[in-house]
Design an enzyme around this catalytic site. Structure first.
Site, PDB file in Angstrom:
ATOM      1  CG  ASP A 110      -1.964   1.309   1.532  1.00 44.77           C
ATOM      2  OD1 ASP A 110      -1.942   1.574   0.517  1.00 44.77           O
ATOM      3  OD2 ASP A 110      -1.668   1.909   2.531  1.00 44.77           O
ATOM      4  CB  SER A 111       0.256   4.790  -0.530  1.00 44.23           C
ATOM      5  OG  SER A 111      -0.988   4.810   0.314  1.00 44.23           O
ATOM      6  CE1 TYR A 129       2.757   6.062  -2.937  1.00 46.30           C
ATOM      7  CE2 TYR A 129       1.326   3.540  -4.250  1.00 46.30           C
ATOM      8  CZ  TYR A 129       2.453   4.611  -3.571  1.00 46.30           C
ATOM      9  OH  TYR A 129       3.816   3.737  -3.347  1.00 46.30           O
ATOM     10  N   GLY A 130      -2.476   9.410  -3.886  1.00 41.74           N
ATOM     11  CA  GLY A 130      -4.071   9.676  -4.222  1.00 41.74           C
ATOM     12  C   GLY A 130      -4.316  11.472  -5.165  1.00 41.74           C
ATOM     13  CB  CYS A 174      -3.314   0.866  -2.207  1.00 38.87           C
ATOM     14  SG  CYS A 174      -2.671   3.033  -2.563  1.00 38.87           S
ATOM     15  CG  ASN A 175      -9.446   0.855  -2.974  1.00 39.78           C
ATOM     16  OD1 ASN A 175      -8.876   0.521  -1.783  1.00 39.78           O
ATOM     17  ND2 ASN A 175     -10.912   0.456  -3.318  1.00 39.78           N
ATOM     18  CB  THR A 176      -5.123   5.145  -4.409  1.00 39.28           C
ATOM     19  OG1 THR A 176      -6.335   5.706  -4.116  1.00 39.28           O
ATOM     20  CG2 THR A 176      -4.883   6.207  -5.971  1.00 39.28           C
ATOM     21  CB  CYS A 212      -9.539   4.461   0.334  1.00 37.97           C
ATOM     22  SG  CYS A 212      -7.864   5.418   0.564  1.00 37.97           S
ATOM     23  CG  HIS A 231      -5.302   4.933   3.799  1.00 38.83           C
ATOM     24  ND1 HIS A 231      -4.373   4.714   2.816  1.00 38.83           N
ATOM     25  CD2 HIS A 231      -3.750   5.904   4.938  1.00 38.83           C
ATOM     26  CE1 HIS A 231      -3.078   4.510   3.048  1.00 38.83           C
ATOM     27  NE2 HIS A 231      -2.928   5.455   3.927  1.00 38.83           N
TER      28      HIS A 231
HETATM   29  N1  DGL Z   1      -4.953   3.161   0.997  1.00 39.16           N
HETATM   30  C1  DGL Z   1      -5.216   3.562  -0.595  1.00 39.16           C
HETATM   31  C2  DGL Z   1      -5.872   3.286  -1.817  1.00 39.16           C
HETATM   32  O1  DGL Z   1      -6.798   2.361  -0.724  1.00 39.16           O
HETATM   33  C3  DGL Z   1      -4.658   5.555  -0.591  1.00 39.16           C
HETATM   34  C4  DGL Z   1      -4.791   6.244  -1.051  1.00 39.16           C
HETATM   35  C5  DGL Z   1      -3.004   7.431  -1.278  1.00 39.16           C
HETATM   36  O2  DGL Z   1      -2.661   7.092  -0.756  1.00 39.16           O
HETATM   37  O3  DGL Z   1      -3.904   8.119  -1.421  1.00 39.16           O
HETATM   38  O4  DGL Z   1      -6.331   4.231  -1.682  1.00 39.16           O
END
Ligand code: DGL
Length: 256
Positions: free
Chosen positions: A10-11, A42-43, A73-75, A184, A186
């Protein structure tokens, strides 16, 4: 039997919400968690940059001997999953998608809300899921602005965080959403404040953690990758940030 670890990426801290599901359900599986930390969030990054970062991270998990990688991580999934599956086609890579299907099945008001980063909300994957599953349900999309940062700073319980969450969520409930999808990884760490904001109203909050865990199990079976039942699982935590961040990852993973 295959005792090699499963990689989880994940980020930052968010993927730990998925890590916890795997830890709980698959106690014999070793896990290596890589929480970038240095480039989070990452968004707001370009798709190309996220692909680059994801390729590096997943490559590293594979070099460390992982038999499967979960992009928790969805992003990063939205931006890079096809690229990763092409590049590393020799092992299973699991991605994260917002739980649109169960949300539409659960909704009685006919309105569900998807909370995610801007990039995830714009993704083709979400568009396709909405087209497929939300045939008679209206999907309201909302960016959880500042949510990722609050989790990264371990500010999940603060008053400022509750106010920020309330400002995003209250209008969704006012518009009639009775299911809120956390799109997301998080955001599950904000479930406490989310529940406080929802209060006694009949609104469900769902995430993808359990579904991803089930998907991992089915792939372990399909490719005969399950660890020995007697295997003594090991848990490793990696980051591109500093040692303190790595220690925080470890603590958050095992936090009750
Ligand atoms: N956990 C990431 C997600 O699921 C966060 C994205 C980010 O780092 O902005 O999208």
């Amino acid at each position: 039997m295959d005792n090699r670890p499963i990689g989880v990426y994940d980020s930052g801290f968010g993927g730990l919400s998925v890590w916890r599901e795997l830890y709980r359900a698959l106690p014999e599986e070793s896990l290596i968690y890589l929480g970038d930390g240095k480039n989070c969030p990452y968004g707001s990054l370009s798709e190309e940059r996220i692909r680059e970062l994801a390729e590096k991270a997943v490559g590293e998990l594979i070099e460390r001997g992982c038999k499967m990688v979960v992009v928790a991580c969805n992003t990063a999934t939205a931006a890079a999953i096809n690229h990763l599956r092409e590049k590393f086609s020799f092992l299973p890579i699991v991605g994260l998608e917002p739980a649109v299907k169960p949300a539409c099945q659960l909704s009685r008001s006919g309105r569900v809300a998807v909370l995610a980063t801007e990039r995830s909300l714009q993704s083709e994957k979400l568009r396709m899921a909405v087209e497929r599953y939300a045939t008679d349900v209206e999907v309201i999309k909302a960016v959880g602005r500042g949510f990722v940062e609050a989790v990264e700073q371990c500010e999940e319980q603060s008053e400022a965080t509750e106010k920020m969450v309330s400002e995003v969520v209250e209008p969704l409930i006012e518009q009639g959403a009775d299911v809120i999808v956390l799109g997301c990884t998080h955001y599950p760490f904000l479930k406490g404040v989310l529940r406080r904001v929802v209060g006694s109203r009949d609104v469900r909050i769902i995430d993808s953690g359990e579904a991803v865990e089930k998907r991992v199990e089915s792939l372990l079976d399909r490719y005969s990758l399950r660890a020995d039942e007697e295997n003594e699982a090991k848990y490793e935590f990696l980051t591109y940030a500093d040692e303190e961040y790595r220690e925080r990852l470890r603590r958050k993973a095992f936090d009750k």
